[in-house]
Design an enzyme around this catalytic site. Structure first.
Site, PDB file in Angstrom:
ATOM      1  N   PHE A 111      63.231  69.201  49.992  1.00 28.07           N
ATOM      2  CA  PHE A 111      63.303  69.892  48.523  1.00 28.07           C
ATOM      3  C   PHE A 111      63.913  71.287  48.494  1.00 28.07           C
ATOM      4  O   PHE A 111      64.386  71.730  47.388  1.00 28.07           O
ATOM      5  CB  PHE A 111      61.835  70.035  48.169  1.00 28.07           C
ATOM      6  CG  PHE A 111      60.908  71.255  48.720  1.00 28.07           C
ATOM      7  CD1 PHE A 111      60.890  72.358  48.182  1.00 28.07           C
ATOM      8  CD2 PHE A 111      60.331  71.258  49.921  1.00 28.07           C
ATOM      9  CE1 PHE A 111      60.264  73.540  48.625  1.00 28.07           C
ATOM     10  CE2 PHE A 111      59.817  72.087  50.579  1.00 28.07           C
ATOM     11  CZ  PHE A 111      59.622  73.392  49.704  1.00 28.07           C
ATOM     12  N   LYS A 112      64.086  71.974  49.587  1.00 32.22           N
ATOM     13  CA  LYS A 112      64.604  73.503  49.436  1.00 32.22           C
ATOM     14  C   LYS A 112      66.055  73.224  49.237  1.00 32.22           C
ATOM     15  O   LYS A 112      66.758  74.478  49.005  1.00 32.22           O
ATOM     16  CB  LYS A 112      64.662  74.033  50.965  1.00 32.22           C
ATOM     17  CG  LYS A 112      62.959  74.323  51.181  1.00 32.22           C
ATOM     18  CD  LYS A 112      62.528  74.889  52.542  1.00 32.22           C
ATOM     19  CE  LYS A 112      61.135  74.965  52.588  1.00 32.22           C
ATOM     20  NZ  LYS A 112      60.498  75.350  53.996  1.00 32.22           N
ATOM     21  N   ASP A 113      66.995  72.080  49.228  1.00 27.06           N
ATOM     22  CA  ASP A 113      68.306  71.918  48.779  1.00 27.06           C
ATOM     23  C   ASP A 113      68.103  72.379  47.006  1.00 27.06           C
ATOM     24  O   ASP A 113      69.524  72.894  46.884  1.00 27.06           O
ATOM     25  CB  ASP A 113      68.623  70.658  48.856  1.00 27.06           C
ATOM     26  CG  ASP A 113      69.132  70.339  50.389  1.00 27.06           C
ATOM     27  OD1 ASP A 113      69.602  71.124  50.984  1.00 27.06           O
ATOM     28  OD2 ASP A 113      68.763  69.117  50.519  1.00 27.06           O
ATOM     29  N   THR A 144      63.902  75.155  55.574  1.00 23.07           N
ATOM     30  CA  THR A 144      64.694  76.260  54.941  1.00 23.07           C
ATOM     31  C   THR A 144      66.137  76.514  55.523  1.00 23.07           C
ATOM     32  O   THR A 144      67.037  76.822  54.962  1.00 23.07           O
ATOM     33  CB  THR A 144      64.023  77.531  54.772  1.00 23.07           C
ATOM     34  OG1 THR A 144      62.330  77.204  54.263  1.00 23.07           O
ATOM     35  CG2 THR A 144      64.701  78.519  54.364  1.00 23.07           C
TER      36      THR A 144
END
Length: 464
Positions: A111-113, A144
Site C-alpha cells: 500500500f505504501k506505493d 516503506t
C-alpha cells in the site's frame, strides 16, 4: 492551506515547507490548519472518476499554492499509470457485504506505493524549483523502504538512505530494497529492531549538524504529511465503488504506526460517511491497549509473522490525539512527554470521543494463520498476514452487518511466504515484473545500532 504542529510551538508552514521538513521543530507532527469538507452531493458526483482524477479532487486543496493544477493532474496520472491493475484499487468480495481493498498492485506490491510514488515526484518538483539537493533518511519495518526507493530512485536531487532491522524483514522485502543499485541509493541493515531504526531517524532530524548545513534531511516515513494526504484517496475510491455516499462504510485497517488508519479518519472528517474504523494490531498491540483499556505502555517488541506491524511506538497516533484534545498543542506536548516515559493514560472523555468511531483488536500469529486458511478455503482467495489480521479484527468487532466492511489489503501474499506456508498453503509465484528478484545482485551494508556510525557512513557517501 497552512499547516500547524501538534505540539503548538513550531512555525506555521505552507505545503512545500511541510513536504521538506517532516518533523516540526517542537517535535510535533504537521497537520492542516483546516480540512476541506465535501457535501454528499459533491462526493456523489465523483462516482465515475478514474483513480487519478479522484486523487486530483481530494489532493488539490492541500497543495494548491505549491503546484499548478495542470502539473498536478499530469503528475497524478503518471504516478498511477505504472500500477499493474487498471482499476488501481480493485475491491475483492470475500463474504456477504465484506470486502478486501487491494492496495498491492504498485511496483513494490504494498500500500505504501500509493503515497511514496507520489512523494518522490513532489519532492523532486520542490527541490528542482529551489535548486537544492536533499538527503532522505528513513526507517522501515519492511515495506516503506522499497516503496521509498522505487518512488525516489529517479530523482535527480536526492540521496536516499534506508535503515532496516538486520535479519528482521522478509527476504522478498529485503531484496526489493537491496537489488535497486542506483548511485543515490543506500541500504543499511542495522543490528537492532525497527524501533531502534525509527529512533535513530528521529534523533537525526532533531540534530542535522552532521550534514554540515549543506543538505537538509527529508522524511519519507509517515510522519511526512504528504504520505497521509495521498492515502485519503483510496478510502473515497473504494467507498464510492460500493455505493457511498448513499451508504455508510466501515473499514478495518492493519496498522502499526497509525498513519494508514488516520487517513481514513481524515476521509470521514472530510465528509465520507464512515460508520466504523477498526484498528487491527498484531501482538505489538499498544494501540489496542490504549483503545480498549486506556493503557499506554511501551512493552518489549515481539517478532511476528506480520513484520511490517512489529512496532512499539505508533508515531501517527499523535495526530489523532491532537484532534481528540481539541487541538491543544500544550496538552499534546505534555501527553507525548508522559508517553515517552513509558506509561500514560488518556483523559476518559477524550478517549470516549475516539470510541464513537474506532474499535480495535489484537490478533496473534495462530489467529492470523487460521484466518488465512479459512478465507482461502471459503473463497480460494489468499491473504497476506497483515490483511488477515485486518479481516480477523473486522469480524471480531463488526457493529452492523448491513454496513459494508472493507479491509485494507496492504500487501501481496508473496512478500510473506513464511506466514502463507505456516497456514498450510503454498506461497504464490512472484508477479512477472519481479520474477527474477531472488537471483538479482544485492547491495547493502550491515552497521551497528549506533547513531554516530550511521552518520559517519552517510557523510562519507554524500560528501565523499
Amino acid at each position: 492551506m497552512k499547516y500547524i504542529s501538534t505540539r503548538g510551538q513550531a512555525p506555521v508552514l505552507g505545503f512545500e515547507e511541510v513536504l521538506l521538513t517532516g518533523l516540526a521543530t517542537d517535535g510535533g507532527l504537521y497537520v492542516p490548519e483546516t480540512l476541506p469538507h465535501y457535501s454528499l452531493e459533491e462526493i456523489r458526483s465523483w462516482r465515475e472518476l478514474p483513480y487519478d482524477e479522484l486523487a486530483y479532487k481530494i489532493i488539490q486543496p492541500f497543495v494548491a499554492e505549491f503546484i499548478d493544477g495542470d502539473e498536478l493532474r499530469a503528475m497524478l496520472k503518471d504516478t498511477y499509470a505504472g500500477f499493474a491493475h487498471k482499476a488501481v484499487v480493485p475491491v475483492q468480495q470475500i463474504d456477504h457485504n465484506e470486502y478486501v481493498m487491494e492496495l498491492f498492485h504498485g511496483p513494490t506490491l504494498a500500500f505504501k506505493d500509493f503515497a511514496l510514488q507520489l512523494l518522490g515526484r513532489l519532492l523532486d518538483h520542490a527541490l528542482q524549483k529551489r535548486g537544492e539537493k536533499a538527503v532522505i533518511m528513513g526507517a522501515t519495518s519492511g515495506d516503506t523502504g522499497s516503496a521509498a526507493i522505487e518512488g525516489c530512485r529517479r530523482c535527480n536531487n536526492i540521496d536516499i538512505f534506508i535503515l532496516h532491522p538486520h535479519q528482521r524483514v522478509s527476504e522478498v522485502q529485503r531484496r526489493q530494497m537491496t537489488t535497486v543499485l542506483g548511485d543515490n541509493i543506500f541500504n543499511l541493515a542495522v543490528e537492532g529492531n525497527f524501533d531502534d531504526c525509527q529512533r535513530m531517524v528521529k534523533e537525526s532530524f532533531s540534530d542535522q549538524s552532521f550534514l554540515r548545513g549543506e543538505r537538509r534531511l527529508v522524511a519519507v516515513n509517515s510522519i511526512n504529511w504528504a504520505r497521509i494526504m495521498a492515502q485519503i484517496v483510496y478510502y473515497f475510491y473504494a467507498a464510492l465503488n460500493l455505493g457511498a455516499p448513499d451508504r455508510k462504510m466501515a473499514f478495518s485497517v492493519p496498522t502499526g504506526n497509525f498513519g494508514d488508519i488516520f487517513a481514513g479518519y481524515l476521509a470521514m472528517q472530510m465528509g465520507l460517511p464512515i460508520d466504523q474504523l477498526v484498528i487491527a494490531t498484531n501482538k505489538n498491540d499498544v494501540l489496542h491497549r490504549v483503545m480498549s483499556q486506556n493503557q499506554y505502555e511501551a512493552l518489549p517488541l515481539e517478532h511476528t509473522l506480520s513484520p511490517s506491524m512489529d512496532i512499539v511506538v505508533s508515531s501517527n497516533f499523535e495526530r489523532l490525539l491532537f484532534d481528540l484534545y481539541d487541538r491543544d498543542g500544550a496538552a499534546i506536548a505534555q501527553l507525548m512527554k508522559d508517553m515517552a516515559s513509558g506509561q500514560a493514560t488518556l483523559d476518559v472523555a477524550k478517549l470516549d470521543k475516539a470510541r464513537i468511531v474506532f474499535d480495535s483488536a489484537c490478533v496473534d500469529d495462530d489467529e492470523t494463520c487460521a484466518t488465512i486458511r479459512q478465507v482461502h478455503a471459503e473463497t480460494g482467495y489468499l491473504l497476506d498476514p497483515h490483511t488477515a489480521i485486518g479481516v480477523h479484527a473486522a469480524r471480531a468487532t463488526r457493529r452492523d452487518m448491513r454496513v459494508p466492511m472493507i479491509t485494507l489489503g496492504t500487501a501481496h501474499p508473496v512478500k510473506f511466504a513464511e506466514a502463507v506456508q505456516k497456514s498450510g498453503l503454498e506461497s504464490p509465484a512472484l508477479p512477472h515484473h519481479l520474477a527474477d528478484l531472488l537471483s538479482r545482485a544485492e547491495r547493502y551494508d550491515v552497521l551497528p545500532n549506533d547513531r554516530n556510525t550511521v552518520h559517519a557512513y552517510m557523510v562519507e557517501r554524500v560528501f565523499g
